[in-house]
Enzyme design. Sequence first.
Site, PDB file in Angstrom:
ATOM      1  N   HIS A 126       3.552   3.496  -7.299  1.00 49.68           N
ATOM      2  CA  HIS A 126       2.434   3.034  -8.141  1.00 49.68           C
ATOM      3  C   HIS A 126       1.831   4.294  -8.769  1.00 49.68           C
ATOM      4  CE1 HIS A 126       2.375  -0.959  -6.066  1.00 49.68           C
ATOM      5  NE2 HIS A 126       2.842  -0.231  -5.064  1.00 49.68           N
ATOM      6  N   HIS A 183       5.332   3.769  -1.649  1.00 49.19           N
ATOM      7  CA  HIS A 183       5.367   2.829  -0.532  1.00 49.19           C
ATOM      8  C   HIS A 183       6.781   2.729   0.011  1.00 49.19           C
ATOM      9  CE1 HIS A 183       1.543   0.747  -2.198  1.00 49.19           C
ATOM     10  NE2 HIS A 183       1.260   1.781  -1.417  1.00 49.19           N
ATOM     11  N   HIS A 214       7.469  -3.999 -12.912  1.00 53.03           N
ATOM     12  CA  HIS A 214       6.162  -3.550 -12.432  1.00 53.03           C
ATOM     13  C   HIS A 214       6.199  -2.264 -11.631  1.00 53.03           C
ATOM     14  CE1 HIS A 214       7.094  -6.205  -8.931  1.00 53.03           C
ATOM     15  NE2 HIS A 214       7.436  -7.073  -9.852  1.00 53.03           N
ATOM     16  N   THR A 271       0.422  -5.613  -1.863  1.00 48.55           N
ATOM     17  CA  THR A 271      -0.537  -5.350  -2.943  1.00 48.55           C
ATOM     18  C   THR A 271      -0.120  -6.023  -4.247  1.00 48.55           C
ATOM     19  OG1 THR A 271       0.563  -3.313  -3.629  1.00 48.55           O
ATOM     20  CG2 THR A 271      -1.156  -3.117  -1.942  1.00 48.55           C
ATOM     21  N   THR A 272       0.973  -6.775  -4.227  1.00 43.36           N
ATOM     22  CA  THR A 272       1.408  -7.546  -5.394  1.00 43.36           C
ATOM     23  C   THR A 272       1.564  -9.004  -4.977  1.00 43.36           C
ATOM     24  OG1 THR A 272       3.761  -7.263  -4.918  1.00 43.36           O
ATOM     25  CG2 THR A 272       2.716  -5.598  -6.328  1.00 43.36           C
ATOM     26  N   HIS A 308       9.120   2.232  -3.369  1.00 42.18           N
ATOM     27  CA  HIS A 308       8.705   2.105  -4.771  1.00 42.18           C
ATOM     28  C   HIS A 308       7.413   2.888  -4.973  1.00 42.18           C
ATOM     29  CE1 HIS A 308       6.511  -1.260  -2.821  1.00 42.18           C
ATOM     30  NE2 HIS A 308       5.540  -0.778  -3.563  1.00 42.18           N
TER      31      HIS A 308
HETATM   32  S1  B30 Z   1       3.531  -3.248  -1.409  1.00 39.19           S
HETATM   33  O1  B30 Z   1       4.098  -2.135  -0.707  1.00 39.19           O
HETATM   34  O2  B30 Z   1       2.378  -3.831  -0.778  1.00 39.19           O
HETATM   35  N1  B30 Z   1       3.129  -2.809  -2.858  1.00 39.19           N
HETATM   36  C1  B30 Z   1       6.646  -6.454  -1.531  1.00 39.19           C
HETATM   37  C2  B30 Z   1       6.737  -5.442  -0.588  1.00 39.19           C
HETATM   38  C3  B30 Z   1       5.780  -4.441  -0.578  1.00 39.19           C
HETATM   39  C4  B30 Z   1       4.742  -4.461  -1.485  1.00 39.19           C
HETATM   40  C5  B30 Z   1       4.674  -5.448  -2.438  1.00 39.19           C
HETATM   41  C6  B30 Z   1       5.629  -6.465  -2.458  1.00 39.19           C
HETATM   42  C7  B30 Z   1       7.648  -7.536  -1.497  1.00 39.19           C
HETATM   43  O3  B30 Z   1       8.491  -7.548  -0.647  1.00 39.19           O
HETATM   44  N2  B30 Z   1       7.585  -8.517  -2.431  1.00 39.19           N
HETATM   45  C8  B30 Z   1       8.469  -9.649  -2.440  1.00 39.19           C
HETATM   46  C9  B30 Z   1       9.732  -9.323  -3.136  1.00 39.19           C
HETATM   47  N3  B30 Z   1       9.496  -9.025  -4.553  1.00 39.19           N
HETATM   48  C10 B30 Z   1      10.034  -7.767  -4.874  1.00 39.19           C
HETATM   49  C11 B30 Z   1      10.249  -7.391  -6.333  1.00 39.19           C
HETATM   50  O4  B30 Z   1      11.350  -7.231  -6.797  1.00 39.19           O
HETATM   51  O5  B30 Z   1       9.240  -7.177  -7.091  1.00 39.19           O
HETATM   52  C12 B30 Z   1       9.596 -10.132  -5.366  1.00 39.19           C
HETATM   53  C13 B30 Z   1       8.300 -10.361  -5.997  1.00 39.19           C
HETATM   54  O6  B30 Z   1       8.297 -10.466  -7.247  1.00 39.19           O
HETATM   55  O7  B30 Z   1       7.261 -10.471  -5.351  1.00 39.19           O
HETATM   56 CU1  B30 Z   1       8.583  -8.710  -8.461  1.00 39.19          CU
HETATM   57 ZN    ZN Z   2       3.578  -0.913  -3.351  1.00 44.08          ZN
END
Ligand code: B30
Ligand code: ZN
Length: 263
Positions: free
Chosen positions: A101, A124, A65, A206-207, A99
């Site tokens: 978007h 981000h 993603h 945001t995910t 990362h």
């Molecule tokens: S964001 O900056 O709001 N887009 C995470 C951190 C920052 C944002 C979104 C998600 C995060 O730490 N998610 C949990 C760990 N992830 C990371 C990954 O490898 O991407 C696992 C997940 O499942 O949620 Cu796919």
């Molecule tokens: Zn992000």
Amino acid sequence: IAGHFGYRKRDQHIWVQNFKLCDGKLQSPISISSFKSITLPLPALEIIGYHDFLSTPLYLKNNGHSVVVNVNNHFGKRLPYIFGGSLDINQEYEIDHLHFHWGAKNNRGSEHMLNGIRYPMEMHIVHKNRIYSNLSNALNHKNGLVVLGIFFQLQEEDNKSLCSIINHLTSVRWINNETKLNTSITLASLLPKNTDVFYSYKGSLTTPPCNEVVTWIIFSMPVPISFSQLNKFRLLSNGNNLIADNYRKLQNIGLRKVYIRKL
Ligand code: B30
Ligand code: ZN
């Protein structure tokens, strides 16, 4: 869906079925208006260690993603960190990863909007509160994360500071591809020239799983990127489709306040 969630409209609608937190009242991204923001006499955001070369190894990964630069596992060395600004006193947040978007077209791609503008890309830089031992622990606490949001704006010339990342995108074209960066990154060179003006509000990942643990800091000034550089992100694949338009739809601001720091 390759991975565990998708970005098409019908995919985003079912996030809440699998991830209850995505239905909360403090979700991100939001549309930010400078006129509706509350000006606070905040101190500067202190950004420490961003001028140092990151002690290698840095890994670039296509997670299906987005594309991620992992900055963790620097055993023994102090990671770059931030404090001050709108953050609670005595709270330090160290970098975990960064990362991006981006859009399939130039008129979209950023998650946040600023004064009605959707930028073609948003980076981000994810930071975790030092008091929590790892990212997944931090996700259970409302002061767990700070994410720096950086908008990109198209220009003709390449942004040389992005080359160390973009030159490696062809090595991570497919989902779960991972490569070691052979050049170090100076994080400071990825930030806007001016970091004095920023917006801050309380929101979420945001995910999925959409945890409401993020203090967002969105810089007002964008960073340049060339058309050809942006196009290289658009060649990344999740196995079924090219990765693009990996931005979440806008969320309700609700009762929240957005603060702005100016000089
Ligand atoms: S964001 O900056 O709001 N887009 C995470 C951190 C920052 C944002 C979104 C998600 C995060 O730490 N998610 C949990 C760990 N992830 C990371 C990954 O490898 O991407 C696992 C997940 O499942 O949620 Cu796919
Ligand atoms: Zn992000």
